[in-house]
Write a protein that holds these residues in place. Structure first.
Motif, PDB file in Angstrom:
ATOM      1  N   ALA A   1      37.595  36.855  31.216  1.00 55.00           N
ATOM      2  CA  ALA A   1      37.161  36.125  32.765  1.00 55.00           C
ATOM      3  C   ALA A   1      36.257  36.843  33.396  1.00 55.00           C
ATOM      4  O   ALA A   1      34.864  37.090  33.205  1.00 55.00           O
ATOM      5  CB  ALA A   1      37.549  35.583  33.493  1.00 55.00           C
ATOM      6  N   ILE A   2      37.137  38.618  32.763  1.00 57.46           N
ATOM      7  CA  ILE A   2      35.944  39.925  33.282  1.00 57.46           C
ATOM      8  C   ILE A   2      34.326  40.297  32.494  1.00 57.46           C
ATOM      9  O   ILE A   2      33.754  40.255  32.484  1.00 57.46           O
ATOM     10  CB  ILE A   2      36.985  40.707  33.429  1.00 57.46           C
TER      11      ILE A   2
ATOM     12  N   GLN B   1      47.701  43.416  39.319  1.00 58.60           N
ATOM     13  CA  GLN B   1      46.624  42.850  39.975  1.00 58.60           C
ATOM     14  C   GLN B   1      46.110  44.080  40.024  1.00 58.60           C
ATOM     15  O   GLN B   1      44.715  44.578  40.277  1.00 58.60           O
ATOM     16  CB  GLN B   1      47.138  43.142  41.260  1.00 58.60           C
ATOM     17  N   ALA B   2      47.227  45.094  40.284  1.00 61.21           N
ATOM     18  CA  ALA B   2      46.518  46.810  39.874  1.00 61.21           C
ATOM     19  C   ALA B   2      45.865  46.902  38.956  1.00 61.21           C
ATOM     20  O   ALA B   2      45.031  48.151  38.679  1.00 61.21           O
ATOM     21  CB  ALA B   2      47.450  47.863  40.121  1.00 61.21           C
ATOM     22  N   GLN B   3      45.739  46.474  37.354  1.00 60.49           N
ATOM     23  CA  GLN B   3      44.923  46.867  36.254  1.00 60.49           C
ATOM     24  C   GLN B   3      44.204  45.917  36.608  1.00 60.49           C
ATOM     25  O   GLN B   3      42.768  46.821  35.701  1.00 60.49           O
ATOM     26  CB  GLN B   3      45.954  46.405  35.657  1.00 60.49           C
ATOM     27  N   VAL B   4      43.672  45.005  37.099  1.00 58.91           N
ATOM     28  CA  VAL B   4      42.461  44.256  37.364  1.00 58.91           C
ATOM     29  C   VAL B   4      41.705  44.860  37.936  1.00 58.91           C
ATOM     30  O   VAL B   4      40.724  45.611  37.801  1.00 58.91           O
ATOM     31  CB  VAL B   4      43.188  42.782  37.542  1.00 58.91           C
ATOM     32  N   VAL B   5      42.324  45.435  39.047  1.00 55.15           N
ATOM     33  CA  VAL B   5      41.496  46.128  40.454  1.00 55.15           C
ATOM     34  C   VAL B   5      40.851  47.605  39.693  1.00 55.15           C
ATOM     35  O   VAL B   5      39.689  47.650  39.823  1.00 55.15           O
ATOM     36  CB  VAL B   5      41.710  46.155  41.928  1.00 55.15           C
ATOM     37  N   ASN B   6      41.718  48.146  39.014  1.00 57.96           N
ATOM     38  CA  ASN B   6      41.266  49.414  38.247  1.00 57.96           C
ATOM     39  C   ASN B   6      40.397  49.020  38.084  1.00 57.96           C
ATOM     40  O   ASN B   6      39.828  50.136  37.505  1.00 57.96           O
ATOM     41  CB  ASN B   6      42.308  50.224  38.095  1.00 57.96           C
TER      42      ASN B   6
ATOM     43  N   ILE C   1      33.931  35.475  38.700  1.00 56.44           N
ATOM     44  CA  ILE C   1      35.197  35.901  38.335  1.00 56.44           C
ATOM     45  C   ILE C   1      35.852  35.175  39.859  1.00 56.44           C
ATOM     46  O   ILE C   1      36.556  34.679  40.575  1.00 56.44           O
ATOM     47  CB  ILE C   1      35.849  36.719  38.504  1.00 56.44           C
ATOM     48  N   PHE C   2      36.794  33.672  39.419  1.00 56.90           N
ATOM     49  CA  PHE C   2      37.185  32.751  39.989  1.00 56.90           C
ATOM     50  C   PHE C   2      38.910  32.916  40.344  1.00 56.90           C
ATOM     51  O   PHE C   2      39.224  34.151  39.101  1.00 56.90           O
ATOM     52  CB  PHE C   2      37.307  31.008  39.074  1.00 56.90           C
ATOM     53  N   GLN C   3      39.442  32.380  40.835  1.00 58.99           N
ATOM     54  CA  GLN C   3      41.149  33.222  41.339  1.00 58.99           C
ATOM     55  C   GLN C   3      42.126  32.207  40.123  1.00 58.99           C
ATOM     56  O   GLN C   3      42.933  33.268  39.416  1.00 58.99           O
ATOM     57  CB  GLN C   3      41.389  31.912  42.351  1.00 58.99           C
ATOM     58  N   ASN C   4      41.702  31.810  39.727  1.00 60.81           N
ATOM     59  CA  ASN C   4      42.536  30.906  38.677  1.00 60.81           C
ATOM     60  C   ASN C   4      41.744  31.088  37.641  1.00 60.81           C
ATOM     61  O   ASN C   4      41.109  30.460  37.021  1.00 60.81           O
ATOM     62  CB  ASN C   4      43.726  29.680  38.557  1.00 60.81           C
ATOM     63  N   PRO C   5      42.391  31.519  36.213  1.00 69.06           N
ATOM     64  CA  PRO C   5      41.320  32.097  35.023  1.00 69.06           C
ATOM     65  C   PRO C   5      41.797  30.794  34.016  1.00 69.06           C
ATOM     66  O   PRO C   5      40.869  30.600  32.901  1.00 69.06           O
ATOM     67  CB  PRO C   5      41.823  33.662  34.183  1.00 69.06           C
ATOM     68  N   LEU C   6      43.256  30.267  33.978  1.00 68.06           N
ATOM     69  CA  LEU C   6      43.282  29.671  33.222  1.00 68.06           C
ATOM     70  C   LEU C   6      42.378  28.475  33.296  1.00 68.06           C
ATOM     71  O   LEU C   6      41.881  27.339  32.357  1.00 68.06           O
ATOM     72  CB  LEU C   6      44.115  29.048  33.452  1.00 68.06           C
ATOM     73  N   SER C   7      42.131  27.803  34.451  1.00 70.88           N
ATOM     74  CA  SER C   7      41.098  26.666  34.701  1.00 70.88           C
ATOM     75  C   SER C   7      39.754  26.922  34.882  1.00 70.88           C
ATOM     76  O   SER C   7      38.902  25.970  34.765  1.00 70.88           O
ATOM     77  CB  SER C   7      41.642  26.427  36.071  1.00 70.88           C
ATOM     78  N   SER C   8      39.589  28.173  34.788  1.00 75.02           N
ATOM     79  CA  SER C   8      37.946  28.617  34.495  1.00 75.02           C
ATOM     80  C   SER C   8      37.322  28.742  32.907  1.00 75.02           C
ATOM     81  O   SER C   8      36.600  29.154  32.533  1.00 75.02           O
ATOM     82  CB  SER C   8      37.625  30.194  35.200  1.00 75.02           C
ATOM     83  N   LEU C   9      38.075  29.085  32.368  1.00 75.66           N
ATOM     84  CA  LEU C   9      38.338  28.594  30.706  1.00 75.66           C
ATOM     85  C   LEU C   9      38.549  27.990  29.757  1.00 75.66           C
ATOM     86  O   LEU C   9      39.460  26.916  30.243  1.00 75.66           O
ATOM     87  CB  LEU C   9      39.268  30.265  30.094  1.00 75.66           C
TER      88      LEU C   9
ATOM     89  N   CYS D   1      33.835  38.445  43.732  1.00 77.23           N
ATOM     90  CA  CYS D   1      35.311  38.132  42.896  1.00 77.23           C
ATOM     91  C   CYS D   1      35.412  36.968  43.675  1.00 77.23           C
ATOM     92  O   CYS D   1      36.276  38.139  44.624  1.00 77.23           O
ATOM     93  CB  CYS D   1      35.509  39.123  42.323  1.00 77.23           C
ATOM     94  N   ASP D   2      36.096  35.634  43.281  1.00 75.78           N
ATOM     95  CA  ASP D   2      36.232  34.938  44.331  1.00 75.78           C
ATOM     96  C   ASP D   2      38.275  35.221  43.656  1.00 75.78           C
ATOM     97  O   ASP D   2      38.732  33.925  43.240  1.00 75.78           O
ATOM     98  CB  ASP D   2      35.896  33.542  44.240  1.00 75.78           C
ATOM     99  N   GLU D   3      38.912  35.882  44.850  1.00 77.27           N
ATOM    100  CA  GLU D   3      40.774  35.979  45.499  1.00 77.27           C
ATOM    101  C   GLU D   3      40.959  36.259  42.973  1.00 77.27           C
ATOM    102  O   GLU D   3      41.676  35.422  42.683  1.00 77.27           O
ATOM    103  CB  GLU D   3      40.862  34.890  45.169  1.00 77.27           C
ATOM    104  N   PRO D   4      39.920  36.885  42.686  1.00 74.61           N
ATOM    105  CA  PRO D   4      40.460  37.115  41.240  1.00 74.61           C
ATOM    106  C   PRO D   4      42.117  38.003  40.675  1.00 74.61           C
ATOM    107  O   PRO D   4      42.855  37.407  39.703  1.00 74.61           O
ATOM    108  CB  PRO D   4      39.826  38.194  40.550  1.00 74.61           C
TER     109      PRO D   4
END
Length: 344
Positions: free
Chosen positions: A183-184, A209-214, A115-123, A197-200
């Protein structure tokens, strides 16, 4: 087991349990041309990752922290084959991936996702959310019907907290947090055994951030045996999600241990400086905490210091630090690459 280029550490007490991932003395060097020098001179060598070895077991999460340019992302990309390895091996379930052909790599990629850092650049901006999530199915299961592919995509969207109505939308129509969930979802489609997870959450708001980590923690609990390598600049996030923490500096590992040991009792001056910069929610505690400020600039990775890699910025360095490389003790669960700090 973990090893920096300066020693070995056991991650898990049970040696008879087979590791999912074994990285042995991994080195990633880049040749960089210097425009200011003569054409006859050799290229400069940048040692992005300089000898790291570890074993990661099912169900564990390894957090990696360090300043920008320390080699965290390069290390992660080398594991999955996105960065060319100069030396070492990456063993997945007993087989060295660096010696595998394209056919075997194709099979392994279902079990190792990133999972890359910038979701928009990986989609892909020209594909709908449904097409992005289901693309691996069309690659690996071409015989599936369109209805089966769509249902699989919808089920995965629900699993990561996305509304099924988003299936025909494009990435630019979603928020950053929603794109990261896409991406997840794509990464989890084949029930992988390891997620890198590369700085997701670096580009997301604190609440997102809290939502994604949870979400990642919840999925790890639901998916038996799912291992993660979590890279982040936010040390609070790493503490929240990791079982083990690895601190990197200029391609080397300088401290390693359980998250309780590293966060509650940091030993290396560099780790202390990183943790002292983390804000504390309590105003009184924040006002009274001790700040460890590092002086000087980060050394050039083309010409790293001799001996201890951190000595030019270390507040407790001595002349012997320039002559001796500090070793990591492989017999303990919390260890430090420092000549003046006793291994715990």
């Amino acid at each position: 087991m973990f090893q920096g280029s300066r020693g070995i550490i056991m991650i898990q007490d049970s040696e008879d349990k087979q590791a999912l991932l074994e990285v042995n003395n991994l080195k990633v060097y880049f040749k960089v041309k210097d425009k200011k020098t003569s054409l006859c001179r050799p290229n400069k060598i940048l040692k992005a990752v300089d000898g790291i070895t570890l074993r990661l077991y099912a169900g564990e999460t390894l957090g990696i922290i360090g300043e920008s340019g320390c080699g965290k992302s390069t290390f992660a990309r080398a594991i999955i084959g996105l960065a060319q390895v100069t030396h070492g091996s990456v063993v997945w379930r007993g087989r060295d991936l660096l010696k595998c052909d394209t056919k075997h790599w194709r099979k392994v990629r279902k079990d190792i996702q990133i999972i890359f850092q910038n979701p928009l650049s990986s989609l892909n901006p020209r594909m709908t959310i449904g097409e992005i999530i289901s693309e691996p199915l069309r690659t690996y299961h071409a015989s599936m019907s369109r209805k089966e592919v769509k249902n699989s995509a919808i089920n995965m969207m629900i699993k990561v907290g996305l509304i099924p109505n988003y299936i025909n939308r494009y990435p630019n129509e979603l928020s950053g947090g929603q794109c990261q969930r896409v991406a997840i979802a794509r990464a989890l489609l084949f029930d992988p055994k390891l997620i890198i997870c590369d700085e997701p959450v670096a580009a997301l708001d604190v609440s997102i951030q809290a939502q994604v980590v949870n979400l990642l923690q919840k999925l790890q609990c639901e998916e038996t045996g799912l291992a993660m390598i979590f890279i982040a600049h936010d040390l609070a996030v790493v503490k929240h999600i990791s079982d083990w923490v690895m601190v990197m500096y200029l391609g080397h590992v300088i401290e390693f241990g359980t998250y309780e040991a590293v966060y509650d009792n940091p030993q290396h001056p560099y780790t202390k400086a990183l943790l002292s910069a983390v804000p504390i929610p309590d105003p009184d505690m924040e006002k009274g905490k001790k700040i460890h400020v590092l002086e000087g600039e980060i050394p050039s990775p083309f010409h790293p210091p001799s001996g201890c890699i951190f000595r030019t910025r270390c507040p407790i360095s001595e002349p012997k630090c320039a002559l001796t490389i500090p070793l990591i003790d492989g017999s303990v669960r919390h260890t430090v690459a420092c000549l003046k700090v006793n291994t715990i």
